[in-house]
Write a protein that holds these residues in place. Structure first.
Motif, PDB file in Angstrom:
ATOM      1  N   GLN A  27       0.848  -0.942   0.062  1.00 24.47           N
ATOM      2  CA  GLN A  27       0.109  -0.076  -0.003  1.00 24.47           C
ATOM      3  C   GLN A  27       0.934   1.108  -0.506  1.00 24.47           C
ATOM      4  O   GLN A  27       0.057   2.507  -0.123  1.00 24.47           O
ATOM      5  CB  GLN A  27      -1.178  -0.108   1.026  1.00 24.47           C
ATOM      6  N   LEU A  28       2.484   0.684   0.413  1.00 22.27           N
ATOM      7  CA  LEU A  28       2.694   2.057   0.252  1.00 22.27           C
ATOM      8  C   LEU A  28       3.004   3.065  -1.171  1.00 22.27           C
ATOM      9  O   LEU A  28       3.343   2.305  -1.845  1.00 22.27           O
ATOM     10  CB  LEU A  28       4.216   2.032   1.054  1.00 22.27           C
ATOM     11  N   GLU A  29       3.108   4.464  -1.250  1.00 14.70           N
ATOM     12  CA  GLU A  29       3.307   4.575  -2.408  1.00 14.70           C
ATOM     13  C   GLU A  29       4.971   4.360  -3.668  1.00 14.70           C
ATOM     14  O   GLU A  29       5.885   4.244  -2.547  1.00 14.70           O
ATOM     15  CB  GLU A  29       3.146   6.055  -1.860  1.00 14.70           C
ATOM     16  N   GLY A  30       4.336   4.216  -4.725  1.00 16.51           N
ATOM     17  CA  GLY A  30       5.881   3.884  -5.331  1.00 16.51           C
ATOM     18  C   GLY A  30       5.943   2.543  -5.662  1.00 16.51           C
ATOM     19  O   GLY A  30       6.814   1.759  -6.089  1.00 16.51           O
ATOM     20  N   GLU A  46       8.855   2.815  -7.683  1.00 19.53           N
ATOM     21  CA  GLU A  46       9.739   3.476  -8.988  1.00 19.53           C
ATOM     22  C   GLU A  46      10.724   4.623  -7.981  1.00 19.53           C
ATOM     23  O   GLU A  46      11.597   5.165  -9.179  1.00 19.53           O
ATOM     24  CB  GLU A  46       8.814   4.055  -9.050  1.00 19.53           C
ATOM     25  N   GLU A  47      11.046   4.842  -7.036  1.00 15.81           N
ATOM     26  CA  GLU A  47      11.863   5.886  -6.701  1.00 15.81           C
ATOM     27  C   GLU A  47      12.498   5.250  -5.439  1.00 15.81           C
ATOM     28  O   GLU A  47      11.964   4.351  -4.897  1.00 15.81           O
ATOM     29  CB  GLU A  47      11.627   7.262  -5.913  1.00 15.81           C
ATOM     30  N   GLU A  48      13.343   5.887  -5.701  1.00 15.58           N
ATOM     31  CA  GLU A  48      14.804   5.639  -4.270  1.00 15.58           C
ATOM     32  C   GLU A  48      14.338   5.545  -2.721  1.00 15.58           C
ATOM     33  O   GLU A  48      14.407   4.295  -2.170  1.00 15.58           O
ATOM     34  CB  GLU A  48      16.202   6.220  -4.159  1.00 15.58           C
ATOM     35  N   TYR A  49      13.671   6.847  -2.176  1.00 17.68           N
ATOM     36  CA  TYR A  49      13.438   6.742  -1.431  1.00 17.68           C
ATOM     37  C   TYR A  49      12.006   5.967  -0.611  1.00 17.68           C
ATOM     38  O   TYR A  49      11.697   5.729   0.386  1.00 17.68           O
ATOM     39  CB  TYR A  49      13.277   8.521  -1.320  1.00 17.68           C
TER      40      TYR A  49
END
Length: 196
Positions: A27-30, A46-49
């Motif tokens: 459920q976390l973004e990305g 999608e992104e490193e962070y």
């Protein structure tokens, strides 16, 4: 089009993954995919962070079955002495027996220090892309051909379908993680093809 991943390390050697907060992580973004193969666990985002946030959640909430490691750190020195090969005389020094006998004082001592690893001087990173049943890996390895052979064995695929490109990476004293992260990147690329 590159995605980012983080591998969740077990708390100790031989730990077995028994619980994973899969729904919470997804459920976390990305977050694009959770990759689990036995106790190998990673997250792709999608992104490193975004990958780091998911990794932190997994680090905090994963459940592991562990066993006590032997020998314990405080017993390591005695364990090494008990299991060491007996000393081997390479060349007998002439007159040493007489020198020892004639010495006025003989000192004997044992010195101990904590175990230190010859390890990496910085973190290791690799990039891999799986497309059309071929694998391309960008690795800071010191041996692109041995790594290619290892990846071929690990993935049960023809070496001719693997291309390893050597790129600069962190230095090391002894072993660094260059080949380890290259293998992990390859596993993740196979699990999430078409994008590096």
């Amino acid at each position: 089009g590159m995605v980012h991943a983080r591998v969740v390390r077990p708390p100790v050697y031989k730990a077995r993954l028994t619980g994973l907060p899969e729904e919470e992580v997804e459920q976390l973004e990305g977050v694009l995919k959770i990759v689990r193969d036995g106790s190998f666990l990673a997250v792709i985002a999608e992104e490193e962070y975004q990958a780091i946030r998911a990794w932190r959640l997994m680090q905090a909430k994963c459940k592991w079955e562990t066993e006590n490691l032997e020998p314990a750190e405080e017993d390591l020195f005695d364990h090494m002495r008990e299991h060491a090969e007996p000393p081997e005389t390479i060349e007998e020094a002439q007159g040493m027996d007489k020198a020892w006998e004639s010495a006025a004082i003989i000192y004997e001592a044992t010195y101990k220090r904590p175990y230190h690893i010859h390890g990496s001087t910085g973190p290791s990173c690799a990039v891999a892309k799986w497309a059309n049943e071929r694998l391309e890996v960008w690795s800071p390895t010191q041996g692109v051909y041995p790594l290619r052979r290892t990846l071929s064995d690990m993935l049960s695929m023809d070496e001719g379908h693997i291309h390893v490109r050597g790129v600069p990476g962190s230095g090391c004293y002894g072993h660094n993680g260059a080949d380890d992260v290259s293998a992990e990147a390859a596993l993740l690329a196979r699990a999430f093809p078409e994008r590096p």
